[in-house]
Design a protein around this motif. Structure first.
Motif, PDB file in Angstrom:
ATOM      1  N   ILE A 133      45.796  43.759  37.601  1.00  0.00           N
ATOM      2  CA  ILE A 133      44.796  42.908  38.258  1.00  0.00           C
ATOM      3  C   ILE A 133      45.050  41.460  37.835  1.00  0.00           C
ATOM      4  CG2 ILE A 133      42.341  42.435  38.569  1.00  0.00           C
ATOM      5  CD1 ILE A 133      41.817  45.354  37.669  1.00  0.00           C
ATOM      6  N   ILE A 134      45.319  40.604  38.803  1.00  0.00           N
ATOM      7  CA  ILE A 134      45.615  39.190  38.515  1.00  0.00           C
ATOM      8  C   ILE A 134      44.614  38.310  39.259  1.00  0.00           C
ATOM      9  CG2 ILE A 134      47.323  37.334  38.678  1.00  0.00           C
ATOM     10  CD1 ILE A 134      49.465  39.582  38.855  1.00  0.00           C
ATOM     11  N   GLU A 135      43.909  37.473  38.512  1.00  0.00           N
ATOM     12  CA  GLU A 135      43.027  36.483  39.135  1.00  0.00           C
ATOM     13  C   GLU A 135      43.780  35.164  39.209  1.00  0.00           C
ATOM     14  OE1 GLU A 135      39.122  35.796  37.659  1.00  0.00           O
ATOM     15  OE2 GLU A 135      38.561  37.907  37.770  1.00  0.00           O
ATOM     16  N   ALA A 136      43.724  34.507  40.352  1.00  0.00           N
ATOM     17  CA  ALA A 136      44.453  33.248  40.519  1.00  0.00           C
ATOM     18  C   ALA A 136      43.703  32.329  41.485  1.00  0.00           C
ATOM     19  CB  ALA A 136      45.861  33.514  41.048  1.00  0.00           C
ATOM     20  N   THR A 137      43.908  31.039  41.299  1.00  0.00           N
ATOM     21  CA  THR A 137      43.282  30.054  42.187  1.00  0.00           C
ATOM     22  C   THR A 137      44.365  29.288  42.929  1.00  0.00           C
ATOM     23  OG1 THR A 137      43.220  28.461  40.362  1.00  0.00           O
ATOM     24  CG2 THR A 137      41.235  29.752  40.763  1.00  0.00           C
ATOM     25  N   PRO A 138      44.112  28.905  44.192  1.00  0.00           N
ATOM     26  CA  PRO A 138      45.118  28.148  44.943  1.00  0.00           C
ATOM     27  C   PRO A 138      45.342  26.764  44.334  1.00  0.00           C
ATOM     28  CG  PRO A 138      43.065  28.320  46.186  1.00  0.00           C
ATOM     29  CD  PRO A 138      42.919  29.195  44.989  1.00  0.00           C
ATOM     30  N   ALA A 139      46.597  26.395  44.134  1.00  0.00           N
ATOM     31  CA  ALA A 139      46.926  25.086  43.554  1.00  0.00           C
ATOM     32  C   ALA A 139      46.901  23.989  44.607  1.00  0.00           C
ATOM     33  CB  ALA A 139      48.290  25.145  42.874  1.00  0.00           C
ATOM     34  N   SER A 140      46.902  24.387  45.880  1.00  0.00           N
ATOM     35  CA  SER A 140      46.825  23.409  46.974  1.00  0.00           C
ATOM     36  C   SER A 140      46.131  24.036  48.172  1.00  0.00           C
ATOM     37  CB  SER A 140      48.227  22.948  47.370  1.00  0.00           C
ATOM     38  OG  SER A 140      48.916  24.007  48.032  1.00  0.00           O
ATOM     39  N   LYS A 141      45.736  23.209  49.131  1.00  0.00           N
ATOM     40  CA  LYS A 141      45.051  23.701  50.327  1.00  0.00           C
ATOM     41  C   LYS A 141      45.980  24.533  51.210  1.00  0.00           C
ATOM     42  CE  LYS A 141      41.708  19.915  50.634  1.00  0.00           C
ATOM     43  NZ  LYS A 141      41.252  18.749  51.423  1.00  0.00           N
ATOM     44  N   ASP A 142      47.276  24.321  51.045  1.00  0.00           N
ATOM     45  CA  ASP A 142      48.257  25.018  51.885  1.00  0.00           C
ATOM     46  C   ASP A 142      48.593  26.427  51.375  1.00  0.00           C
ATOM     47  OD1 ASP A 142      48.423  22.690  53.373  1.00  0.00           O
ATOM     48  OD2 ASP A 142      50.040  21.882  52.130  1.00  0.00           O
ATOM     49  N   ASP A 144      48.790  30.113  50.851  1.00  0.00           N
ATOM     50  CA  ASP A 144      48.442  31.228  51.738  1.00  0.00           C
ATOM     51  C   ASP A 144      48.416  32.506  50.904  1.00  0.00           C
ATOM     52  OD1 ASP A 144      48.677  33.473  53.466  1.00  0.00           O
ATOM     53  OD2 ASP A 144      49.403  32.176  55.070  1.00  0.00           O
ATOM     54  N   VAL A 145      47.219  33.065  50.725  1.00  0.00           N
ATOM     55  CA  VAL A 145      47.061  34.210  49.819  1.00  0.00           C
ATOM     56  C   VAL A 145      47.825  35.441  50.307  1.00  0.00           C
ATOM     57  CG1 VAL A 145      44.887  34.967  50.874  1.00  0.00           C
ATOM     58  CG2 VAL A 145      45.383  35.572  48.510  1.00  0.00           C
ATOM     59  N   GLU A 146      47.825  35.683  51.619  1.00  0.00           N
ATOM     60  CA  GLU A 146      48.528  36.858  52.151  1.00  0.00           C
ATOM     61  C   GLU A 146      50.039  36.714  51.953  1.00  0.00           C
ATOM     62  OE1 GLU A 146      48.681  39.681  56.127  1.00  0.00           O
ATOM     63  OE2 GLU A 146      47.575  37.789  56.189  1.00  0.00           O
ATOM     64  N   MET A 147      50.568  35.535  52.263  1.00  0.00           N
ATOM     65  CA  MET A 147      51.999  35.289  52.084  1.00  0.00           C
ATOM     66  C   MET A 147      52.387  35.361  50.601  1.00  0.00           C
ATOM     67  SD  MET A 147      54.757  34.889  53.703  1.00  0.00           S
ATOM     68  CE  MET A 147      54.106  34.522  55.328  1.00  0.00           C
ATOM     69  N   ALA A 148      51.500  34.831  49.741  1.00  0.00           N
ATOM     70  CA  ALA A 148      51.757  34.858  48.297  1.00  0.00           C
ATOM     71  C   ALA A 148      51.829  36.295  47.799  1.00  0.00           C
ATOM     72  CB  ALA A 148      50.665  34.090  47.553  1.00  0.00           C
ATOM     73  N   ALA A 149      50.920  37.145  48.287  1.00  0.00           N
ATOM     74  CA  ALA A 149      50.901  38.552  47.882  1.00  0.00           C
ATOM     75  C   ALA A 149      52.201  39.248  48.281  1.00  0.00           C
ATOM     76  CB  ALA A 149      49.701  39.263  48.501  1.00  0.00           C
ATOM     77  N   GLU A 158      42.282  40.367  47.320  1.00  0.00           N
ATOM     78  CA  GLU A 158      40.930  40.063  47.790  1.00  0.00           C
ATOM     79  C   GLU A 158      40.680  38.588  47.522  1.00  0.00           C
ATOM     80  OE1 GLU A 158      38.346  42.551  45.528  1.00  0.00           O
ATOM     81  OE2 GLU A 158      38.933  44.396  46.563  1.00  0.00           O
ATOM     82  N   VAL A 159      39.812  37.964  48.298  1.00  0.00           N
ATOM     83  CA  VAL A 159      39.466  36.554  48.080  1.00  0.00           C
ATOM     84  C   VAL A 159      37.954  36.419  47.953  1.00  0.00           C
ATOM     85  CG1 VAL A 159      39.659  34.194  48.931  1.00  0.00           C
ATOM     86  CG2 VAL A 159      41.474  35.836  49.448  1.00  0.00           C
ATOM     87  N   PHE A 167      44.779  39.576  42.945  1.00  0.00           N
ATOM     88  CA  PHE A 167      45.961  40.310  43.404  1.00  0.00           C
ATOM     89  C   PHE A 167      46.058  41.624  42.640  1.00  0.00           C
ATOM     90  CE2 PHE A 167      46.820  35.825  44.130  1.00  0.00           C
ATOM     91  CZ  PHE A 167      47.351  35.806  45.410  1.00  0.00           C
ATOM     92  N   TYR A 168      46.363  42.700  43.354  1.00  0.00           N
ATOM     93  CA  TYR A 168      46.514  44.024  42.732  1.00  0.00           C
ATOM     94  C   TYR A 168      47.983  44.439  42.788  1.00  0.00           C
ATOM     95  CZ  TYR A 168      41.451  44.099  43.210  1.00  0.00           C
ATOM     96  OH  TYR A 168      40.119  43.774  43.135  1.00  0.00           O
ATOM     97  N   THR A 169      48.475  44.972  41.667  1.00  0.00           N
ATOM     98  CA  THR A 169      49.893  45.337  41.570  1.00  0.00           C
ATOM     99  C   THR A 169      50.066  46.741  41.016  1.00  0.00           C
ATOM    100  OG1 THR A 169      50.356  44.733  39.257  1.00  0.00           O
ATOM    101  CG2 THR A 169      50.220  42.916  40.828  1.00  0.00           C
TER     102      THR A 169
END
Length: 233
Positions: A133-142, A144-149, A158-159, A167-169
């Motif tokens: 289980i990884i908690e993360a915050t976007p570093a910029s407005k661009d 994309d959580v789905e692409m990052a996953a 989940e957001v 993020f779940y791994t």
């Protein structure tokens, strides 16, 4: 009255920070058993990063590593024990403890579960997925959580309303994914192995208050390291 209230909340904040440091120190000591070098020990590296984010001093951090890896006399051996059961209203709960005295811990846990139901090993864990289980915050407005996953190799995500992503791994991919996320525009806040409920229970009103009070009492025990609950929302 105002001064008393401020003093009380200042004390509560100090106690909360002290409890957090105790949890982090225990995690570092347990992780350091498998090697004192964070670069060669993924679990230790995650624990050290969490301690740094909580502003633990370098001296305290290094002492915990030395204690855990047996470099200091008077080493305390913490053992991980896991308890399963139900909070009020049949809400499944998994409680992870790090303890130097299992008899004390089980006695405390039995007492805390009087308002719920303490089960046997496996009694509720079947209703949870064990994963990274990884908690993360976007570093910029661009970002994309789905692409990052997808790019980082996460299984799912989940957001939250505030934009924080979880993020779940796979268990074995936790370290790889959390290392890859910064390259995808996300700042990792925490990373750990944990449990995600498969069928979370929805409650509200007095029932929800009962469960939250039960969970708060468990989390307040010094031996309790993590609490996972099958509660929606």
């Amino acid at each position: 009255m105002g001064a008393q209230w401020k003093a009380k909340h200042k004390e509560e904040a100090a106690n909360a920070k002290g409890k957090l440091f105790t949890k982090l120190t225990k995690e570092i000591m347990v992780a350091a058993r498998n090697g004192a070098d964070p670069d060669m020990n993924p679990r230790l590296r995650l624990a050290v990063e969490a301690a740094k984010k909580a502003s633990m001093t370098r001296e305290t951090l290094e002492r915990a590593i030395k204690k855990g890896s047996g470099q200091l006399d008077g080493n305390i051996n913490y053992e991980k024990v896991v308890y399963e059961g139900f909070a009020p209203h049949q809400v499944p709960v998994i409680v992870e403890c790090l303890t130097d005295n299992v008899n004390r811990t089980i006695s405390n846990i039995r007492g805390l579960f009087r308002k719920g139901q303490l089960g046997t090993s496996g009694s509720v864990s079947w209703d949870f997925d064990h994963l990274g289980i990884i908690e993360a915050t976007p570093a910029s407005k661009d970002a994309d959580v789905e692409m990052a996953a997808i790019e980082a190799g996460a299984q799912d995500f989940e957001v939250d309303e505030d934009g924080t992503a979880t993020f779940y791994t796979d268990l074995t991919d936790l370290d790889l994914v959390q290392k890859a996320l910064p390259g995808q525009g996300f700042t990792v806040v925490s990373a750990k192995l944990g449990y995600k409920p498969k069928n979370p229970v929805s409650l509200d009103g007095e029932a929800l208050n009962e469960v939250e009070a039960f969970l708060a009492a468990i989390d307040n025990d010094d031996d309790v390291h993590e609490v996972y609950v099958g509660l929606a929302g």
